[in-house]
Design an enzyme around this catalytic site. Structure first.
Site, PDB file in Angstrom:
ATOM      1  N   ASP A   1       2.908 -26.833  32.090  1.00 59.72           N
ATOM      2  CA  ASP A   1       3.564 -25.675  32.707  1.00 59.72           C
ATOM      3  C   ASP A   1       2.717 -25.041  33.799  1.00 59.72           C
ATOM      4  O   ASP A   1       3.058 -23.985  34.323  1.00 59.72           O
ATOM      5  CB  ASP A   1       3.971 -24.638  31.665  1.00 59.72           C
ATOM      6  CG  ASP A   1       2.914 -24.382  30.612  1.00 59.72           C
ATOM      7  OD1 ASP A   1       1.841 -25.005  30.669  1.00 59.72           O
ATOM      8  OD2 ASP A   1       3.164 -23.555  29.713  1.00 59.72           O
TER       9      ASP A   1
ATOM     10  N   HIS B   1      -0.311 -21.462  20.323  1.00 63.96           N
ATOM     11  CA  HIS B   1      -0.241 -20.009  20.114  1.00 63.96           C
ATOM     12  C   HIS B   1      -0.274 -19.631  18.631  1.00 63.96           C
ATOM     13  O   HIS B   1      -0.387 -18.438  18.310  1.00 63.96           O
ATOM     14  CB  HIS B   1       1.016 -19.431  20.752  1.00 63.96           C
ATOM     15  CG  HIS B   1       1.037 -19.499  22.242  1.00 63.96           C
ATOM     16  ND1 HIS B   1       0.036 -18.971  23.032  1.00 63.96           N
ATOM     17  CD2 HIS B   1       1.942 -20.051  23.102  1.00 63.96           C
ATOM     18  CE1 HIS B   1       0.306 -19.199  24.302  1.00 63.96           C
ATOM     19  NE2 HIS B   1       1.457 -19.844  24.381  1.00 63.96           N
TER      20      HIS B   1
ATOM     21  N   TYR C   1       8.092 -26.468  31.080  1.00 62.67           N
ATOM     22  CA  TYR C   1       9.480 -26.025  30.983  1.00 62.67           C
ATOM     23  C   TYR C   1      10.295 -26.347  32.232  1.00 62.67           C
ATOM     24  O   TYR C   1      11.459 -25.967  32.305  1.00 62.67           O
ATOM     25  CB  TYR C   1       9.513 -24.529  30.621  1.00 62.67           C
ATOM     26  CG  TYR C   1       8.652 -24.290  29.409  1.00 62.67           C
ATOM     27  CD1 TYR C   1       9.079 -24.682  28.153  1.00 62.67           C
ATOM     28  CD2 TYR C   1       7.368 -23.763  29.541  1.00 62.67           C
ATOM     29  CE1 TYR C   1       8.268 -24.541  27.035  1.00 62.67           C
ATOM     30  CE2 TYR C   1       6.541 -23.616  28.434  1.00 62.67           C
ATOM     31  CZ  TYR C   1       6.998 -24.002  27.184  1.00 62.67           C
ATOM     32  OH  TYR C   1       6.182 -23.873  26.083  1.00 62.67           O
TER      33      TYR C   1
ATOM     34  N   ASP D   1      -2.828 -26.119  29.145  1.00 66.06           N
ATOM     35  CA  ASP D   1      -1.551 -25.425  29.263  1.00 66.06           C
ATOM     36  C   ASP D   1      -1.724 -24.179  30.142  1.00 66.06           C
ATOM     37  O   ASP D   1      -2.808 -23.589  30.188  1.00 66.06           O
ATOM     38  CB  ASP D   1      -1.089 -25.019  27.866  1.00 66.06           C
ATOM     39  CG  ASP D   1       0.322 -24.484  27.805  1.00 66.06           C
ATOM     40  OD1 ASP D   1       1.220 -25.241  27.404  1.00 66.06           O
ATOM     41  OD2 ASP D   1       0.520 -23.296  28.128  1.00 66.06           O
TER      42      ASP D   1
ATOM     43  N   HIS E   1      -0.611 -21.225  29.601  1.00 65.09           N
ATOM     44  CA  HIS E   1      -0.823 -20.044  28.776  1.00 65.09           C
ATOM     45  C   HIS E   1      -2.071 -20.195  27.917  1.00 65.09           C
ATOM     46  O   HIS E   1      -2.375 -21.287  27.432  1.00 65.09           O
ATOM     47  CB  HIS E   1       0.399 -19.792  27.890  1.00 65.09           C
ATOM     48  CG  HIS E   1       1.663 -19.610  28.658  1.00 65.09           C
ATOM     49  ND1 HIS E   1       2.533 -20.650  28.919  1.00 65.09           N
ATOM     50  CD2 HIS E   1       2.200 -18.505  29.238  1.00 65.09           C
ATOM     51  CE1 HIS E   1       3.556 -20.200  29.625  1.00 65.09           C
ATOM     52  NE2 HIS E   1       3.379 -18.904  29.838  1.00 65.09           N
TER      53      HIS E   1
END
Length: 344
Positions: free
Chosen positions: A284, A159, A323, A195, A197
């Protein structure tokens, strides 16, 4: 497989993050790395390598000088005001506001942050540099002849844009690894971000370049963080036109839909003619991850690793999110095991 890791990440231990208007323990915490390390040891991934010192010249190829200066000084400037809590922004340069870099630390936190989930602590800059060093070392090993290496990085990185931090990320470890390949003489590098995201920071860094092809499989930004990048119509600009592939997917996506999307992304990497590969390895996408909405199961990560290996490219895995701490070790190591089982 070489595993590059260290305890340097322990310097970054934020006190909490906001969820639903309440401060909760951070989802991104050192226990994630403990679980991965335990599973690596359990399954015989024991070829450990410490990182070389961080190469800030290489870091400066993907991040702006002003941003790096901010990260290096943010905590000391925050603490000099008498603050004892973690450094977080209290405002943002929103639409129709000036986009000038303020002098005060409060203004700079807002200017360089893309989200308020990412606290700066006393040791954040040291931990971020160590994560970059781990990614650099893994890339150097692969450039030196290793088929693959795993950079066990924390904080994560995808990010972090050229001049933005957030999403638990400060320096973009995967981008730094890709830039390391370019500096070593590789003409075409691909980054595949698995990932949950969107890798908005990686996209931002390479969006106008034609030497790095970026693929991201992620939750539809209409429903998922980071919300403001990751749409399918973002395909690159200027020299980088056609070198960015976003594959957003809706809530409830299972491996029956996700797997073919990965095939699509890997086929695009083949057409690009990549000579080296960086994997932003987030797990995740797991069905019980607390902050995501895909439904992949643990066995699916073995297949993901096998599909990636089939590209036949020198490959660096760089750790990102995940997570569901009880399962993060199994899911992460399954990707690595699936990759290694495919090597002929």
């Amino acid at each position: 497989m070489k595993i590059v890791s260290s305890d340097g990440h322990l310097a970054h231990q934020p006190k909490g993050e906001l969820e639903g208007g309440t401060m909760v323990p951070p989802y991104e915490h050192p226990g994630r790395i403990d679980t991965i390390n335990a599973e690596l040891d359990k399954r015989g991934f024991s070829d450990r390598v410490p990182p070389d010192p961080v190469d800030l010249e290489l870091v400066g190829r993907v991040h702006s000088a002003a941003f790096l200066d901010f990260l290096a000084t943010a905590w000391s400037r925050w603490a000099a005001l008498g603050h004892t809590g973690d450094a977080l922004p209290i405002t943002f340069p929103a639409r129709r506001m000036q986009q000038r870099l303020p002098e005060h630390i409060d203004g700079q936190l807002a200017y360089f942050a893309m989200a308020i989930d990412t606290a700066i602590t006393k040791g954040s800059w040291e931990a971020a540099q160590e994560a970059a060093a781990i990614a650099q070392t893994a890339q150097s090993l692969v450039s030196g002849g290793e088929r693959t290496a795993f950079a066990l990085t924390r904080p994560p990185g995808h990010h972090a844009a050229r001049d933005l931090y957030g999403g638990y990320c400060f320096l973009n470890n995967a981008a730094i690894a890709a830039e390391g390949f370019i500096r070593a003489g590789v003409e075409r590098v691909a980054i595949v971000d698995v990932d949950f995201h969107h890798g908005n920071g990686t996209q931002d860094i390479f969006y106008e370049r034609d030497d790095v092809f970026f693929v991201s499989l992620h939750g539809d930004p209409r429903q998922a963080f980071p919300h403001f990048l990751g749409y399918a119509d973002e395909t690159g600009a200027n020299a980088g036109t056609g070198c960015n592939l976003n594959l957003p997917m809706p809530p409830g996506t299972t491996y029956e839909e996700w797997g073919p999307a990965l095939d699509q992304g890997l086929d695009a990497v083949r057409r690009f003619g990549a000579q080296a590969l960086v994997i932003s390895l987030g797990v995740d996408t797991f069905e019980r991850d607390p902050i995501s909405f895909f439904k992949l199961e643990s066995d699916h990560y073995l297949d993901i690793g096998d599909k990636i290996e089939a590209l036949g490219l020198p490959t660096v895995f760089v750790m990102e999110g995940g997570y569901a701490v009880d399962e993060i070790g199994t899911n992460t190591v399954n990707v690595l095991a699936g990759f290694m089982s495919g090597i002929r």
